[in-house]
Each structure stands twice: as structure tokens, then as C-alpha cells.
Design an enzyme around this catalytic site. Sequence first.
Site, PDB file in Angstrom:
ATOM      1  CG  PHE A  99      -1.979   1.085   1.365  1.00 58.31           C
ATOM      2  CD1 PHE A  99      -3.246   1.017   0.158  1.00 58.31           C
ATOM      3  CD2 PHE A  99      -1.919   2.034   2.021  1.00 58.31           C
ATOM      4  CE1 PHE A  99      -4.042   1.923   0.303  1.00 58.31           C
ATOM      5  CE2 PHE A  99      -2.968   3.129   1.929  1.00 58.31           C
ATOM      6  CZ  PHE A  99      -3.921   3.075   1.028  1.00 58.31           C
ATOM      7  N   PRO A 100       0.769   2.097  -1.078  1.00 56.71           N
ATOM      8  CG  PRO A 100      -0.125   3.652  -2.534  1.00 56.71           C
ATOM      9  CD  PRO A 100      -0.491   2.180  -2.158  1.00 56.71           C
ATOM     10  CB  CYS A 101       2.052   3.859   3.844  1.00 57.44           C
ATOM     11  SG  CYS A 101       3.877   3.676   3.485  1.00 57.44           S
ATOM     12  CD  GLN A 102       5.339   6.411  -0.088  1.00 52.53           C
ATOM     13  OE1 GLN A 102       4.312   5.862  -0.480  1.00 52.53           O
ATOM     14  NE2 GLN A 102       6.360   6.005  -0.438  1.00 52.53           N
ATOM     15  CG  PHE A 104      -2.966   7.194   3.385  1.00 53.58           C
ATOM     16  CD1 PHE A 104      -4.335   7.639   3.476  1.00 53.58           C
ATOM     17  CD2 PHE A 104      -2.602   6.611   2.316  1.00 53.58           C
ATOM     18  CE1 PHE A 104      -4.964   7.686   2.239  1.00 53.58           C
ATOM     19  CE2 PHE A 104      -3.319   6.469   1.017  1.00 53.58           C
ATOM     20  CZ  PHE A 104      -4.573   7.025   1.224  1.00 53.58           C
TER      21      PHE A 104
END
Length: 123
Positions: A99-102, A104
Site C-alpha cells: 500500500f502506498p503509505c506516504q 497517509f
Amino acid sequence: FYSGVRRCDALFGRALPPLAPRPGPPEAFTFAEVFAGIGGFRLGLEPLGGRCVFAAELDRAASRAYGAHWPAGGEPRAGDISSVHAADLPAFDLLTAGFPCQPFSDRGSKAGLLDLRGRLYRE
């Protein structure tokens, strides 16, 4: 997760029978990983019989770490997954995606879905 469910079931008297070990080597399968990070999915899937056929990671530092752990073994690699057309991907049995967490993360921009990176998983 599964072991946690089993533990709770045991507490409530709904325990499943123990899982029997599978005889022989694991069944082979192929996988592609996007938003690969440093290769966490690969780390877990290769011992299960998985063979990576494609990897994509945009972040340069993560991509360097990925390459240090798994030097290119013939599988195509990409940086920006949005520049790869689906027809150009090799055939695979399983698609994994970190999941592209940056957008969030507390350490990131906290822009959520307003950040383009926060919507890539929808494409």
C-alpha cells in the site's frame, strides 16, 4: 491473522483441528509485485514456491535495497508502475501490492486520497 483467529476460536471452544503439514515441496506459482518496497512480499512468497516475474518500485532508496536483496534474476523491473501498460506485464498467478503509505503516514504529507500516490491502487 489466521493464527489469531484460531487462538480466539480456541478460547471460545470453537477450535479448528490442527493443520496437517503438506507433504512434499510447495506448489510452484508466479507472482508480480508492484509498490514492492524492499521486497517484503517476495521475502514471504519465495519460500512458499513463488517465483517473481515482475517488480516495480518508484522510490529510489527502496529500489536500491530491493536490488541488493534480489539482484535482477531475469524478471523485468520498473520504477513508475503508472508508465507500464497492463499488456506489457508478464503472465502471473498472483499480484501483490504494498500500500502506498506516504500520503497517509504521519511521516508523509497526510494528503490521503488528494495525493496522486494515494489513489494508484485504484488503477
